[in-house]
Write an enzyme that holds these catalytic residues in place. Structure first.
Site, PDB file in Angstrom:
ATOM      1  N   HIS A 138    -100.136  26.359  66.786  1.00 45.28           N
ATOM      2  CA  HIS A 138     -99.553  25.021  66.741  1.00 45.28           C
ATOM      3  C   HIS A 138     -99.992  24.188  67.935  1.00 45.28           C
ATOM      4  O   HIS A 138    -100.494  24.716  68.931  1.00 45.28           O
ATOM      5  CB  HIS A 138     -98.018  25.108  66.737  1.00 45.28           C
ATOM      6  CG  HIS A 138     -97.443  25.450  65.398  1.00 45.28           C
ATOM      7  ND1 HIS A 138     -97.379  26.749  64.938  1.00 45.28           N
ATOM      8  CD2 HIS A 138     -96.926  24.674  64.415  1.00 45.28           C
ATOM      9  CE1 HIS A 138     -96.841  26.758  63.732  1.00 45.28           C
ATOM     10  NE2 HIS A 138     -96.558  25.520  63.387  1.00 45.28           N
ATOM     11  N   LYS A 142     -94.924  21.831  70.802  1.00 42.56           N
ATOM     12  CA  LYS A 142     -93.882  22.558  70.064  1.00 42.56           C
ATOM     13  C   LYS A 142     -93.047  23.383  71.049  1.00 42.56           C
ATOM     14  O   LYS A 142     -93.597  24.086  71.893  1.00 42.56           O
ATOM     15  CB  LYS A 142     -94.541  23.459  69.013  1.00 42.56           C
ATOM     16  CG  LYS A 142     -93.562  24.184  68.120  1.00 42.56           C
ATOM     17  CD  LYS A 142     -94.299  24.859  66.974  1.00 42.56           C
ATOM     18  CE  LYS A 142     -93.339  25.640  66.090  1.00 42.56           C
ATOM     19  NZ  LYS A 142     -92.266  24.820  65.536  1.00 42.56           N
TER      20      LYS A 142
END
Ligand code: NAD
Length: 253
Positions: A138, A142
């Site tokens: 990701h 995040k």
């Protein structure tokens, strides 16, 4: 559709990446009115005043429980994309919903239809392979690891292996630099990569003697989540109680 039947939608986390995208998708969707766009400093009483009947939450794991509770106590349906829901949290939501028969809460670890299918395919394949590990990748903004999707994938893969009587994935590691083998979710190793330039990606690696199977999904734009978000908003009013995941909404179960 007439204005009278339009679904009145409020978005929590509207200044964020997913919340902002959701506001655009609701604005563009037929039969929906975006009646509230709220972020961190806006009180929840604004939601009540807006008349929102469906509240979409894309905020943070540390505040989302308060929002879901508020929705249940105030008779609003909730569509929740925020990460961080484990069984303990889901039990709290079930408890709050007891005695509130008309309210629906839909908690969706991943709104991308491709990701939902990836998890399903992984669960299907899991019983045929000796080894399985998950890598999720990701963007570096995040805040939680592993991702909700990876966590859920690990759970369903573990359940499928257990139902098939599969023993633990073989692993001879006896010494380890802390974290080198990833997180252990129900016996499935999950590795989290955070890298600028990425959005949301996941690989499920399955291995047996002489072959491997890799199931990979890539979200390259947040738009990929929006068909699932819109479908969830349409469905939640007709689904009292707690629903987890998009599978039932997509007719996959
Ligand atoms: P983000 O940081 O861009 O946005 C979060 C927003 O929530 C921010 O604008 C923040 O100010 C706001 N916020 C914080 N506390 C709040 C409060 N008390 N009330 C109202 N707003 C508040 O994050 P993002 O990338 O949009 O992700 C949001 C969440 O959605 C994360 O948990 C992420 O993991 C999750 N996510 C889920 C999916 C899915 O498909 N389910 C997809 C992507 C991201």
């Amino acid at each position: 559709m007439t204005e009278q039947t339009a679904i009145r939608v409020g978005v929590l986390g509207a200044a964020g990446r997913m919340g902002g995208q959701t506001c655009e998708a609701v604005d563009a969707a037929d039969g929906m009115d975006l009646v509230a766009r709220l972020d961190r400093d806006d009180g929840l009483d604004l939601l009540a005043e807006s008349g929102a009947e469906v509240v979409v939450d894309f905020t943070q794991p540390d505040v989302v429980m308060d929002h879901v509770r508020w929705c249940v106590e105030n008779g609003r349906h909730a569509v929740v994309g925020t990460s961080g829901f484990d069984e303990e949290r889901l039990d709290h939501v079930r408890e709050w919903l007891r005695g509130v028969p008309d309210v629906g809460v839909l908690i969706v670890p991943n709104f991308s239809i491709g990701a939902v299918l990836m998890t399903r395919f992984a669960a299907e394949a899991a019983r045929f392979f000796e080894s399985v590990e998950i890598i999720e990748l990701h963007h570096p903004d995040k805040v939680d690891a592993p991702s909700g999707t990876a966590h859920r994938t690990a759970e369903v893969v573990a359940a499928a292996r257990s139902a098939a009587g599969r023993p633990a994935t073989p692993d001879a590691t006896t010494t380890e630099v802390g974290g080198a083998r990833g997180a252990n979710v129900d016996g499935v190793r999950v590795h989290s990569v955070r890298l600028r330039g990425l959005l949301a990606h996941q690989e499920v690696l399955l291995g047996a003697r002489g072959e491997t199977l890799t199931i990979r999904h890539d979200s390259t734009h947040r738009e990929s989540f929006m068909p699932g978000v819109v479908a969830a908003i349409r469905a939640v009013r007709g689904r009292p109680g707690l629903t987890v995941g998009l599978d039932q909404i997509l007719g996959l179960t």
